[in-house]
Design an enzyme around this catalytic site. Structure first.
Site, short mmCIF file in Angstrom:
data_model
loop_
_atom_site.label_atom_id
_atom_site.label_comp_id
_atom_site.label_asym_id
_atom_site.label_seq_id
_atom_site.Cartn_x
_atom_site.Cartn_y
_atom_site.Cartn_z
N GLY A 115 2.33 2.01 10.71
CA GLY A 115 3.27 3.13 10.55
C GLY A 115 3.96 3.53 11.83
CD GLU B 207 -3.63 -2.68 7.34
OE1 GLU B 207 -2.54 -2.97 6.85
OE2 GLU B 207 -4.20 -1.61 7.12
CD GLU C 105 -2.85 5.40 6.78
OE1 GLU C 105 -2.85 5.49 5.55
OE2 GLU C 105 -1.93 4.85 7.42
CG ASN D 176 -1.69 1.24 1.43
OD1 ASN D 176 -1.82 2.04 0.50
ND2 ASN D 176 -2.24 1.44 2.62
CD1 TRP D 177 3.80 1.39 -2.88
CD2 TRP D 177 3.62 2.56 -4.78
NE1 TRP D 177 4.65 0.82 -3.80
CE2 TRP D 177 4.55 1.52 -4.97
CE3 TRP D 177 3.33 3.41 -5.85
CZ2 TRP D 177 5.21 1.32 -6.19
CZ3 TRP D 177 3.98 3.22 -7.06
CH2 TRP D 177 4.92 2.18 -7.22
CE LYS D 178 0.25 3.31 4.88
NZ LYS D 178 0.17 3.45 6.31
N GLY E 45 2.73 -1.30 4.24
CA GLY E 45 2.81 0.14 3.96
C GLY E 45 4.24 0.56 3.68
N GLY E 46 4.90 1.06 4.71
CA GLY E 46 6.25 1.63 4.56
C GLY E 46 7.22 0.76 3.79
C1 PEP Z 1 -0.81 -0.08 5.93
O1 PEP Z 1 -0.84 1.05 5.52
O2 PEP Z 1 -1.72 -0.83 5.59
C2 PEP Z 1 0.30 -0.52 6.78
C3 PEP Z 1 0.25 -1.69 7.31
O3 PEP Z 1 1.34 0.37 6.96
P1 PEP Z 1 2.77 0.06 7.62
O4 PEP Z 1 3.26 -1.23 7.05
O5 PEP Z 1 3.64 1.22 7.24
O6 PEP Z 1 2.56 -0.04 9.09
#
Ligand code: PEP
Length: 248
Positions: free
Chosen positions: A171, A165, A97, A10-12, A232-233
Site C-alpha cells: 500500500g 509481502e 495488517e 485482496n479487497w481488504k 491489494g489496491g
Molecule cells: C496486500 O494487501 O496484500 C497488498 C499487496 O496490497 P497493495 O497491492 O495495495 O500493496
C-alpha cells in the site's frame, strides 16, 4: 510439472455489495481468456453476493481470514463451514495488517493454516519483513521464524500458497525490485525445501505482494521463483484484469 501462476486480489475493507458486483461484472469478460488461476478475497459480509457475481467466470472466491475452531463462542469470527457454504476456495492467513493491527502471531497463523487445510480450502499464508528488519539485515531470520512456526505440523505443504509481502511495499507504492522479490522468494523456497523437502518446495506456489500493478507485473512475473501476485489496491479496479492477463 510447472507451477500454474496464481493472481489473487485482496479487497481488504473496501467495496460494497453493489460496487463489488459492478466491478466483477466488468472483470468477467476481461479475464475470460486468463491462463492463470484467479481469485478475489473479499470482506466476509460480501461473500454471499460475490459468490453469485463470480458464477460462470474464471474468478474463484477467497476470504481474508478464518477461525480455527469449527464453531463456538468467538464473537466476530468466521468458520470454515460458513465459508464453504458459499463456495469459498482460498483464505488469506496472517496478512501483515492482521499481524500489525489485530494481534495475529505465528502461533495463530499456524492454527488457522492447519484448520484451513483440514477443511480442504487453500490457505494463502502471508510472510514478510518490515523496513526496519530489512535495513537491519534480518529479512532471512524473520522469514525463517514465520515459516517454521506458521507452517508447523503442516503435512502437505504443496496444498498451500505462500505470499511474500514485504511490509514496506504494501500500500506504499514502493514495489520490491524484480531482483529483490526473486532473491527473497528463492530464499523462501530454499527454506521450504529444508522444512519439507526440495521436491515438495518446488511444487509450492509463491506469490509476490506489495504494490504490484498493471505496469510492474510483467517484470515480477518473469522471475523464475515468482508464481503469482497478491494484489491489494490494483484489485479494486479493472487494472486487476491487466495483471491477470500478464502473459498476453
Ligand atoms: C496486500 O494487501 O496484500 C497488498 C499487496 O496490497 P497493495 O497491492 O495495495 O500493496
Amino acid at each position: 510439472m510447472a507451477r500454474k501462476p496464481f493472481i489473487a486480489g485482496n479487497w481488504k475493507m473496501n467495496m460494497t455489495a453493489e460496487s463489488g458486483k459492478q466491478l466483477i461484472t466488468e472483470l468477467k469478460p476481461l479475464v475470460k481468456g486468463a491462463k492463470c488461476e484467479v481469485a478475489l478475497c473479499v470482506p466476509a459480509i460480501l461473500i454471499p453476493a460475490m459468490s453469485k457475481a463470480v458464477k460462470g467466470s474464471k474468478i474463484k472466491l477467497g476470504a481474508q481470514n478464518m477461525h480455527w475452531a469449527e464453531s463456538g463462542a468467538f464473537t466476530g469470527e468466521i468458520s470454515a463451514e460458513m465459508l464453504k457454504e458459499y463456495g469459498v476456495k482460498y483464505v488469506i492467513i496472517g496478512h501483515s495488517e492482521r499481524r500489525q493491527y489485530f494481534g495475529e502471531t505465528d502461533e495463530t497463523v499456524n492454527k488457522r493454516t492447519l484448520a484451513v487445510l483440514k477443511n480442504d480450502l487453500t490457505p494463502i499464508v502471508c510472510v514478510g519483513e518490515t523496513l526496519e528488519e530489512r535495513e537491519n539485515d534480518k529479512t532471512k531470520s524473520v522469514l525463517d521464524k514465520q515459516l517454521e512456526e506458521g507452517l508447523k505440523d503442516v503435512e502437505d505443504v504443496t496444498k498451500l500458497v505462500i505470499a511474500y509481502e514485504p511490509v514496506w511495499a504494501i500500500g506504499t507504492g514502493k514495489t520490491a525490485t524484480d531482483e529483490q522479490a526473486q532473491e527473497t522468494i528463492k530464499y523462501i523456497r530454499k527454506k521450504l525445501g529444508k522444512l519439507f523437502g526440495s521436491k515438495n518446495a518446488n511444487k509450492v506456489k509463491i506469490q509476490y505482494g506489495g504494490s504490484m500493478n498493471a505496469k510492474n507485473c510483467k517484470g515480477l512475473m518473469a522471475q523464475p521463483d515468482i508464481d503469482g501476485g497478491l494484489i491489494g489496491g490494483a484489485s479494486l479496479k479493472t487494472d486487476f484484469a491487466t495483471i491477470v492477463n500478464f502473459e498476453k
